[in-house]
Design a protein around this motif. Structure first.
Motif, PDB file in Angstrom:
ATOM      1  N   LEU A 102       0.711  -1.098  -0.228  1.00 23.11           N
ATOM      2  CA  LEU A 102       0.001   0.087  -0.134  1.00 23.11           C
ATOM      3  C   LEU A 102       0.769   1.361   0.155  1.00 23.11           C
ATOM      4  CD1 LEU A 102      -2.863  -0.676   2.376  1.00 23.11           C
ATOM      5  CD2 LEU A 102      -3.255   0.338   0.155  1.00 23.11           C
ATOM      6  N   PHE A 103       1.823   1.363   0.898  1.00 25.29           N
ATOM      7  CA  PHE A 103       2.546   2.269   1.041  1.00 25.29           C
ATOM      8  C   PHE A 103       3.390   2.794  -0.349  1.00 25.29           C
ATOM      9  CE2 PHE A 103       2.599   2.345   5.528  1.00 25.29           C
ATOM     10  CZ  PHE A 103       2.089   3.375   5.932  1.00 25.29           C
ATOM     11  N   SER A 104       4.109   1.659  -0.827  1.00 25.38           N
ATOM     12  CA  SER A 104       4.757   1.778  -1.967  1.00 25.38           C
ATOM     13  C   SER A 104       4.120   2.201  -3.307  1.00 25.38           C
ATOM     14  CB  SER A 104       5.369   0.240  -2.508  1.00 25.38           C
ATOM     15  OG  SER A 104       4.553  -0.646  -2.618  1.00 25.38           O
ATOM     16  N   VAL A 105       2.721   1.681  -3.311  1.00 28.69           N
ATOM     17  CA  VAL A 105       1.603   2.254  -4.535  1.00 28.69           C
ATOM     18  C   VAL A 105       1.364   3.606  -4.365  1.00 28.69           C
ATOM     19  CG1 VAL A 105      -0.546   1.916  -4.994  1.00 28.69           C
ATOM     20  CG2 VAL A 105       0.453  -0.387  -4.871  1.00 28.69           C
ATOM     21  N   GLY A 106       1.181   4.061  -3.172  1.00 29.86           N
ATOM     22  CA  GLY A 106       1.334   5.495  -2.909  1.00 29.86           C
ATOM     23  C   GLY A 106       2.106   6.448  -3.457  1.00 29.86           C
ATOM     24  N   SER A 107       3.709   5.819  -3.112  1.00 27.37           N
ATOM     25  CA  SER A 107       4.773   6.494  -4.038  1.00 27.37           C
ATOM     26  C   SER A 107       4.890   6.391  -5.676  1.00 27.37           C
ATOM     27  CB  SER A 107       6.129   5.699  -3.489  1.00 27.37           C
ATOM     28  OG  SER A 107       6.161   6.318  -2.256  1.00 27.37           O
ATOM     29  N   LEU A 108       4.400   5.141  -6.019  1.00 25.64           N
ATOM     30  CA  LEU A 108       4.033   4.805  -7.480  1.00 25.64           C
ATOM     31  C   LEU A 108       3.252   5.657  -7.907  1.00 25.64           C
ATOM     32  CD1 LEU A 108       4.278   1.630  -9.284  1.00 25.64           C
ATOM     33  CD2 LEU A 108       2.131   2.834  -9.699  1.00 25.64           C
ATOM     34  N   ILE A 109       2.059   6.053  -7.415  1.00 32.87           N
ATOM     35  CA  ILE A 109       0.967   6.839  -8.215  1.00 32.87           C
ATOM     36  C   ILE A 109       1.614   7.912  -8.372  1.00 32.87           C
ATOM     37  CG2 ILE A 109      -1.298   7.930  -7.900  1.00 32.87           C
ATOM     38  CD1 ILE A 109      -2.089   5.354  -6.409  1.00 32.87           C
ATOM     39  N   GLY A 110       2.396   8.729  -7.237  1.00 31.13           N
ATOM     40  CA  GLY A 110       2.820  10.109  -6.977  1.00 31.13           C
ATOM     41  C   GLY A 110       3.851  10.138  -8.127  1.00 31.13           C
ATOM     42  N   THR A 111       4.700   9.222  -8.327  1.00 30.14           N
ATOM     43  CA  THR A 111       5.679   9.492  -9.327  1.00 30.14           C
ATOM     44  C   THR A 111       5.141   9.275 -10.701  1.00 30.14           C
ATOM     45  OG1 THR A 111       6.421   7.200  -8.938  1.00 30.14           O
ATOM     46  CG2 THR A 111       7.682   8.840  -7.631  1.00 30.14           C
ATOM     47  N   TRP A 112       4.322   8.609 -10.815  1.00 27.62           N
ATOM     48  CA  TRP A 112       3.973   8.163 -12.257  1.00 27.62           C
ATOM     49  C   TRP A 112       2.983   9.306 -12.849  1.00 27.62           C
ATOM     50  CZ3 TRP A 112       2.091   2.696 -14.015  1.00 27.62           C
ATOM     51  CH2 TRP A 112       3.099   1.647 -13.735  1.00 27.62           C
ATOM     52  N   ILE A 113       2.346  10.187 -11.953  1.00 27.90           N
ATOM     53  CA  ILE A 113       1.745  11.195 -12.396  1.00 27.90           C
ATOM     54  C   ILE A 113       2.758  12.218 -12.627  1.00 27.90           C
ATOM     55  CG2 ILE A 113       0.098  13.014 -11.883  1.00 27.90           C
ATOM     56  CD1 ILE A 113      -1.466  11.166 -10.088  1.00 27.90           C
ATOM     57  N   LEU A 114       3.621  12.594 -11.748  1.00 29.25           N
ATOM     58  CA  LEU A 114       4.963  13.485 -12.106  1.00 29.25           C
ATOM     59  C   LEU A 114       5.562  13.102 -13.395  1.00 29.25           C
ATOM     60  CD1 LEU A 114       6.026  15.929 -10.639  1.00 29.25           C
ATOM     61  CD2 LEU A 114       7.834  14.278  -9.745  1.00 29.25           C
ATOM     62  N   ALA A 115       5.893  11.817 -13.512  1.00 30.31           N
ATOM     63  CA  ALA A 115       6.380  11.404 -14.754  1.00 30.31           C
ATOM     64  C   ALA A 115       5.572  11.574 -16.159  1.00 30.31           C
ATOM     65  CB  ALA A 115       6.878  10.050 -14.663  1.00 30.31           C
ATOM     66  N   GLY A 116       4.229  11.789 -16.152  1.00 33.76           N
ATOM     67  CA  GLY A 116       3.449  11.925 -17.028  1.00 33.76           C
ATOM     68  C   GLY A 116       3.009  10.413 -17.632  1.00 33.76           C
ATOM     69  N   THR A 117       3.170   9.365 -16.888  1.00 31.37           N
ATOM     70  CA  THR A 117       2.753   8.090 -17.311  1.00 31.37           C
ATOM     71  C   THR A 117       1.315   7.975 -17.258  1.00 31.37           C
ATOM     72  OG1 THR A 117       5.013   7.195 -16.522  1.00 31.37           O
ATOM     73  CG2 THR A 117       3.152   5.503 -16.761  1.00 31.37           C
ATOM     74  N   VAL A 118       0.741   8.077 -15.947  1.00 32.52           N
ATOM     75  CA  VAL A 118      -0.563   8.275 -15.851  1.00 32.52           C
ATOM     76  C   VAL A 118      -1.221   9.206 -16.872  1.00 32.52           C
ATOM     77  CG1 VAL A 118      -2.411   8.663 -14.146  1.00 32.52           C
ATOM     78  CG2 VAL A 118      -0.665   7.339 -13.221  1.00 32.52           C
ATOM     79  N   PRO A 119      -0.890  10.348 -16.819  1.00 32.75           N
ATOM     80  CA  PRO A 119      -1.498  11.250 -18.193  1.00 32.75           C
ATOM     81  C   PRO A 119      -1.307  10.565 -19.487  1.00 32.75           C
ATOM     82  CG  PRO A 119      -0.125  12.606 -16.433  1.00 32.75           C
ATOM     83  CD  PRO A 119      -0.004  11.027 -16.049  1.00 32.75           C
ATOM     84  N   THR A 120      -0.402   9.979 -19.612  1.00 31.87           N
ATOM     85  CA  THR A 120      -0.459   9.493 -21.027  1.00 31.87           C
ATOM     86  C   THR A 120      -1.172   8.369 -21.146  1.00 31.87           C
ATOM     87  OG1 THR A 120       2.101   9.960 -21.334  1.00 31.87           O
ATOM     88  CG2 THR A 120       1.220   8.029 -22.677  1.00 31.87           C
TER      89      THR A 120
END
Length: 508
Positions: A102-120
């Motif tokens: 759970l904690f690691s997924v929280g970090s993953l979501i934050g960095t993936w949005i910052l990186a543009g992965t989720v927006p892509t």
């Protein structure tokens, strides 16, 4: 004749008396039901008073108070606090892996949005997904990916986040979308030979995994077909709230802010490949987070500087601070579009603390119920109602669902009923695949439908949709236990022990 033995020494008067041996009473059914009735009553009150926000504190209080009631009953029956505390610690220890994920997924979501992965992923999803088929397509996509990697949590934490984003941008229901994601993810997880639960259930029941999967096809296939039909009907009868101009505006904002491109999907590829290679979930998500951080540093430098908004820092230091902040506190979007900003302002370990609180409270309650024998007493009472092969299977399904509600953990809900009911299946001449299928059709499938279960809490936190809100639309998870129970009632596709004696002898 004198003895060579030394004379017996008299004990000093000041030594404490030996502690009285505790005599433990077997709990009555009334004892076992008191904390359950109390919990159900308090949870119902929490939902009435707080609606979908009940998981943000009210449910936790209900679980702790119910645990206190179970503790009092345990003391009455002769259990010490140390014994019950050990039960809590053991139960919480079982959930440690889930908490780390759970904690690691929280970090993953934050960095993936910052990186543009989720927006892509959102950008391309808006390009190719038709609103009329969106719910069914989301379910099918998640089913295929989960089948290939064997992890419903990974699918929800990657594709699920993007699909919820696409739904929000299109003006579609995020609750129905979450139900479709969970339906597909749990179908794939349930049928994949790489899934933990798909390996655990046959191991507990005493059969092999491929016989188990073949037997599950009979209940799982019609359930996913019914679910897909339901999502197709919803797709054609529901109207998208977003206008075409609004959709184009959102896509333009994503393009300006993140410059979407296939290269930004590299972190997703990393996670899917590692999951396919059967790397454990925690290191997989951590490596996916690192990949997201690297992508952010390489391709989103200007966006990170704007996110940090601190001119006093050198650019490189600001970049490091931005990535660091996204990991522990998530990303805050500032596109000027209210829908996009609410959608992309997510992630971070700190955002998972409420979910961890919920899981800890649930596991504490489950631990006391188990160590004091209250849970076992309930299971024994349910077993006493068995009168036929069909009623045994239906009892197994009810027990799996009940264990999910009481213990708050999917794996415990598979193991406890499996161990207790295994001998009964053999005694009634039923093959072990019936038990393993019933465990999956209940414990595995219904776990994301319980807000305080590790699976339900994870899905709600990751997808950003309350468990109670998506529950009516998790069609596959709702239908599968009903299909399985119907098969048991009509004695359809129930495997007899005599039909596969060699397999049962090997795996017994």
């Amino acid at each position: 004749m004198t003895s060579n033995k030394p004379p017996l020494e008299q004990a000093p008067d000041n030594l404490p008396e030996p502690e009285a041996v505790r005599v433990k009473k077997l709990p009555s059914l009334f004892d076992a039901l008191i904390p359950i009735v109390a919990l159900v009553s308090m949870l119902a009150a929490a939902v009435y008073l707080y609606s979908s926000d009940s998981s943000y504190g009210a449910n936790q209080i209900a679980l702790i108070l119910a645990a206190c009631i179970a503790l009092i009953i345990g003391v009455k029956n002769g259990y010490s606090w140390k014994e019950m505390e050990a039960g809590i610690v053991k139960s919480v220890a079982v959930s440690t892996g889930a908490l780390l994920i759970l904690f690691s997924v929280g970090s993953l979501i934050g960095t993936w949005i910052l990186a543009g992965t989720v927006p892509t992923m959102i950008y391309y999803g808006m390009l190719v997904l038709n609103p009329e088929y969106f719910y069914a397509a989301a379910c099918l996509l998640c089913a295929v990916v989960a089948l290939s990697i064997g992890s419903s949590w990974t699918v929800a934490g990657t594709l699920g986040i993007a699909l919820v984003g696409v739904a929000a941008a299109m003006g579609l229901s995020v609750e129905i979308t979450a139900g479709a994601i969970i339906s597909g993810a749990y179908f794939g997880d349930k049928m994949s030979p790489m899934s933990d639960t798909t390996n655990l259930a046959p191991a507990v029941a005493g059969t092999d995994i491929f016989s188990h999967i073949r037997h599950m096809v009979w209940t799982t296939a019609p359930s996913i077909i019914i679910a897909l039909i339901g999502f197709i009907i919803l797709g054609f009868t529901s109207e998208a709230g977003g206008e075409a101009s609004d959709l184009q505006h959102s896509m333009q904002l994503l393009k300006e802010q993140f410059n979407p491109g296939v290269h930004l999907l590299l972190p997703l590829l990393v996670v899917l490949v590692l999951a396919y290679k059967k790397m454990p979930a925690f290191p997989t998500v951590i490596l996916g987070t690192i990949a997201g951080a690297c992508c952010a540093a390489l391709f989103q430098f200007d966006s990170i500087i704007a996110f940090v908004a601190d001119d006093s820092l050198p650019p490189i230091v600001a970049m490091v601070k931005g990535i660091w902040t996204a990991m522990f506190n998530g990303y805050t979007a500032n596109t000027g579009d209210e829908v996009l900003d609410s959608l992309l302002s997510r992630g971070g370990m700190s955002q998972m603390t409420n979910t961890v609180w919920l899981i800890l409270c649930a596991m504490s309650f489950g631990g006391i119920m188990e160590v004091t024998g209250l849970l076992k007493r309930i299971l024994q009472s349910m077993l006493s109602l068995v009168t036929s092969s069909g009623s045994l299977i239906m009892t197994t399904i009810a027990t799996g669902i009940g264990a999910n509600l009481i213990t708050g953990d999917q794996f415990i809900a598979i193991i406890l009923p499996g161990r207790m009911l295994k001998a009964e299946y053999t005694e009634r001449g039923l093959a072990a695949v019936n038990l393993s299928r019933a465990l999956e059709d209940s414990a595995t499938i219904t776990s994301p439908l319980v807000p305080w279960n590790t699976c339900g809490a994870y899905m709600a936190s990751t997808l950003g949709v309350a468990t109670i809100a998506y529950l009516p639309y998790a069609f596959f998870n709702l239908v599968c236990p009903l299909v399985s129970g119907s098969y048991a009632y009509f004695n359809f596709k129930i495997q007899k022990l005599e039909d596969m004696p060699e397999l049962e002898e090997v795996t017994a």
